[in-house]
Design a protein around this motif. Structure first.
Motif, short mmCIF file in Angstrom:
data_model
loop_
_atom_site.label_atom_id
_atom_site.label_comp_id
_atom_site.label_asym_id
_atom_site.label_seq_id
_atom_site.Cartn_x
_atom_site.Cartn_y
_atom_site.Cartn_z
N LEU A 131 77.29 11.82 -5.73
CA LEU A 131 78.10 13.03 -5.63
C LEU A 131 79.26 13.06 -6.63
CD1 LEU A 131 78.20 13.61 -1.76
CD2 LEU A 131 77.00 14.98 -3.47
N PRO A 132 80.01 11.95 -6.81
CA PRO A 132 81.10 12.02 -7.80
C PRO A 132 80.62 12.37 -9.20
CG PRO A 132 81.38 10.11 -6.37
CD PRO A 132 80.03 10.68 -6.07
N ARG A 133 79.44 11.88 -9.59
CA ARG A 133 78.93 12.18 -10.92
C ARG A 133 78.52 13.65 -11.05
NH1 ARG A 133 74.68 7.61 -12.53
NH2 ARG A 133 74.48 7.29 -10.29
N PHE A 134 77.95 14.20 -9.98
CA PHE A 134 77.64 15.63 -10.02
C PHE A 134 78.92 16.45 -10.16
CE2 PHE A 134 73.49 14.51 -8.11
CZ PHE A 134 72.68 15.25 -8.95
N TYR A 135 79.94 16.05 -9.45
CA TYR A 135 81.22 16.77 -9.55
C TYR A 135 81.78 16.68 -10.97
CZ TYR A 135 85.84 18.51 -8.35
OH TYR A 135 86.99 19.26 -8.30
N GLN A 136 81.71 15.49 -11.55
CA GLN A 136 82.21 15.31 -12.92
C GLN A 136 81.45 16.18 -13.91
OE1 GLN A 136 81.90 11.11 -13.65
NE2 GLN A 136 83.43 10.58 -12.10
N ASN A 137 80.19 16.46 -13.61
CA ASN A 137 79.38 17.27 -14.52
C ASN A 137 79.50 18.77 -14.26
OD1 ASN A 137 77.46 15.57 -16.42
ND2 ASN A 137 77.73 14.43 -14.53
N GLY A 138 80.38 19.16 -13.35
CA GLY A 138 80.68 20.58 -13.23
C GLY A 138 80.31 21.25 -11.93
N TYR A 139 79.58 20.57 -11.06
CA TYR A 139 79.25 21.19 -9.78
C TYR A 139 80.44 21.09 -8.84
CZ TYR A 139 74.43 21.30 -11.36
OH TYR A 139 73.29 21.56 -12.07
N ARG A 140 80.68 22.15 -8.09
CA ARG A 140 81.86 22.22 -7.23
C ARG A 140 81.54 22.57 -5.77
NH1 ARG A 140 83.27 19.80 -10.85
NH2 ARG A 140 85.03 20.10 -12.27
N LEU A 141 80.34 23.07 -5.50
CA LEU A 141 80.01 23.57 -4.17
C LEU A 141 78.88 22.76 -3.54
CD1 LEU A 141 80.06 27.42 -4.87
CD2 LEU A 141 81.93 25.98 -4.01
N MET A 142 79.05 22.41 -2.29
CA MET A 142 78.03 21.67 -1.56
C MET A 142 77.85 22.28 -0.18
SD MET A 142 77.87 17.56 -0.84
CE MET A 142 78.35 17.40 0.87
N ILE A 143 76.61 22.33 0.28
CA ILE A 143 76.30 22.85 1.62
C ILE A 143 75.71 21.71 2.44
CG2 ILE A 143 74.79 24.40 2.91
CD1 ILE A 143 75.19 26.46 0.74
N ASN A 144 76.27 21.52 3.62
CA ASN A 144 75.86 20.42 4.50
C ASN A 144 74.65 20.86 5.31
OD1 ASN A 144 75.61 18.30 6.29
ND2 ASN A 144 77.77 18.24 6.84
N ALA A 145 73.50 20.23 5.03
CA ALA A 145 72.26 20.57 5.73
C ALA A 145 71.87 19.52 6.75
CB ALA A 145 71.13 20.78 4.73
N VAL A 146 72.83 18.69 7.15
CA VAL A 146 72.60 17.73 8.23
C VAL A 146 73.12 18.37 9.51
CG1 VAL A 146 73.15 15.44 9.13
CG2 VAL A 146 72.77 15.77 6.68
N GLY A 147 72.22 18.76 10.40
CA GLY A 147 72.62 19.49 11.60
C GLY A 147 73.36 18.64 12.61
N GLY A 148 73.01 17.35 12.69
CA GLY A 148 73.71 16.46 13.60
C GLY A 148 73.35 16.65 15.06
N ILE A 149 72.15 17.17 15.35
CA ILE A 149 71.77 17.39 16.75
C ILE A 149 71.75 16.07 17.52
CG2 ILE A 149 69.87 18.08 18.26
CD1 ILE A 149 71.43 20.40 17.16
N GLY A 150 71.16 15.03 16.93
CA GLY A 150 71.11 13.75 17.62
C GLY A 150 72.42 13.00 17.59
N ASP A 151 73.17 13.16 16.50
CA ASP A 151 74.42 12.42 16.33
C ASP A 151 75.33 13.23 15.42
OD1 ASP A 151 76.48 10.66 15.98
OD2 ASP A 151 75.29 9.09 15.03
N ILE A 152 76.32 13.91 16.00
CA ILE A 152 77.18 14.80 15.23
C ILE A 152 77.99 14.04 14.19
CG2 ILE A 152 79.18 14.67 16.76
CD1 ILE A 152 77.80 17.84 15.04
N SER A 153 78.17 12.72 14.39
CA SER A 153 78.96 11.95 13.43
C SER A 153 78.28 11.92 12.06
CB SER A 153 79.16 10.51 13.93
OG SER A 153 77.94 9.81 14.00
N GLN A 154 76.96 12.04 12.02
CA GLN A 154 76.26 12.08 10.74
C GLN A 154 76.64 13.33 9.95
OE1 GLN A 154 72.06 11.72 11.50
NE2 GLN A 154 72.25 9.69 12.41
N ARG A 155 76.76 14.45 10.64
CA ARG A 155 77.17 15.69 9.97
C ARG A 155 78.61 15.59 9.48
NH1 ARG A 155 75.97 20.87 9.13
NH2 ARG A 155 77.55 22.48 9.40
N VAL A 156 79.47 15.05 10.31
CA VAL A 156 80.88 14.88 9.93
C VAL A 156 80.98 13.96 8.71
CG1 VAL A 156 83.13 14.03 10.68
CG2 VAL A 156 81.68 15.32 12.27
#
Length: 370
Positions: free
Chosen positions: A214-239
């Motif tokens: 992720l840091p390298r993608f940010y360095q290359n100009g990407y700024r937006l990320m969408i979290n597609a981990v729903g966390g139904i079994g364990d919400i801590s994974q989404r967090v």
């Protein structure tokens, strides 16, 4: 059996793809086999083939482990008329044999057609690939994993500032791909996933990196990320995904399906996701990273805390308050002015009539209080 010792070679299944996987070994070392008996199964990216004993004899193998990559013309083993054979004395030739019209690879990079398509899709600099061998799609994927070069090579020279990276290639990720395409809000640059193979496609979107990239993608100009981990079994994974994205510098856009309805006085926190036919009522408030899934209803004056996941068909009546990181199952009904605490799990189909303390688990199909 007075026949001479016969080599068993890996066959050339496809002239454009001399590399293959030894999928399974069907015999044991030193086993007596009959003519026509299956010795092993090999796979290319397009087909499978069986290696057959040409005659009866005792089989002695050079390759004893399935799953390895082999090449056409290499020695799989030997058929011997005698039950004892000294493999070392045979001075096994591991170079590629001349089979049919196959050419020995030059020092130039040579790719099979599936590998070339994948390389073009990921914008890979072909000069970085191994020389002097055929590169199959499987070999290319393995090389990306081994060298860790897939990340830098998938970065477009001109990055769309509205393009998003989707973190997670599971079921929730697929739903988000469809949502984003329907909304037209963002282009999808690719998927970040720590398990799925680099270069694999999910609804046509390639997996282009891991969480550590992720840091390298940010360095290359990407700024937006969408979290597609729903966390139904364990919400801590989404967090945890949100925390990793934040630490790398990413922002999390709010995404809304065109069929969802949001009243003008409602307020949505960063990273909220509203799926088809969701409803957000007057003066309702959503915290950071909230999921309002398909057909869910959040009525007027509700307050929904950070990271809450409201499953399909759930209904919050007016003035309901939900604490952070709570999971509310499918078809749940929450009565007027009820308060649900933080880190709760409300099972599918439950009916909530009174307040629920923090970290409470309400079983599916039950009425609260018990």
């Amino acid at each position: 059996m007075d026949e001479p010792i016969k080599p068993i070679l890996f066959p050339l299944i496809n002239a454009n793809e001399p590399e293959m996987t030894l999928a399974s070994i069907e015999v044991q070392q030193g086993q007596l086999v009959q003519a026509g008996q299956v010795l092993a199964v090999v796979e290319t990216t397009k087909t499978t083939a069986e290696i057959i004993a040409e005659s009866a004899g005792y089989v002695f193998l050079n390759h004893l482990q399935a799953g390895v990559i082999v090449r056409a013309g290499e020695h799989f083993g030997y058929l011997s008329p005698e039950p004892n054979l000294d493999l070392q004395s045979l001075r096994v030739n591991q170079e590629i044999s001349k089979i049919g019209a196959m050419e020995k690879p030059s020092m130039d990079v040579r790719l099979t057609e599936p590998a070339r398509r994948l390389a073009e899709q990921l914008q890979i600099d072909l000069n970085l690939l191994p020389k002097g061998e055929w590169i199959t799609e499987q070999r290319l994927r393995r090389w990306l994993e081994e060298e860790g070069l897939g990340i830098e090579m998938t970065i477009s020279p001109s990055v769309d500032p509205a393009a998003v990276l989707i973190f997670g290639g599971g079921g929730h990720g697929k739903s988000l791909i469809e949502l984003i395409r329907a909304s037209g809000q963002h282009a999808i640059a690719g998927i970040i996933d720590d398990i799925k193979p680099l270069g694999s496609l999910i609804l046509g979107v390639p997996v282009i990196g891991r969480s550590q990239d992720l840091p390298r993608f940010y360095q290359n100009g990407y700024r937006l990320m969408i979290n597609a981990v729903g966390g139904i079994g364990d919400i801590s994974q989404r967090v945890s995904v949100f925390e990793r994205g934040r630490s790398a510098g990413f922002s999390f856009p709010t995404v809304i399906h065109p069929t969802a309805f949001v009243e003008g006085s409602a307020a949505l926190g960063e990273g909220a996701q509203l799926f088809p036919h969701a409803y957000l009522g007057s003066d309702a408030r959503l915290g950071f990273g909230v999921i309002i899934n398909t057909g869910a209803i959040v009525s007027h004056d509700c307050e929904v805390g950070d990271y809450v996941n409201l499953s399909p068909g759930a209904i919050l009546a007016g003035e309901v308050k939900v604490g952070e990181a709570t999971l509310i199952g499918m078809g749940v009904t929450v009565n007027l002015r009820v308060k649900i605490g933080a880190h709760c799990r409300i099972g599918n189909g439950a009916t909530i009539k009174q307040d629920v303390p923090d970290r409470t688990i309400v079983r599916a199909g039950t009425i609260w209080p018990p």
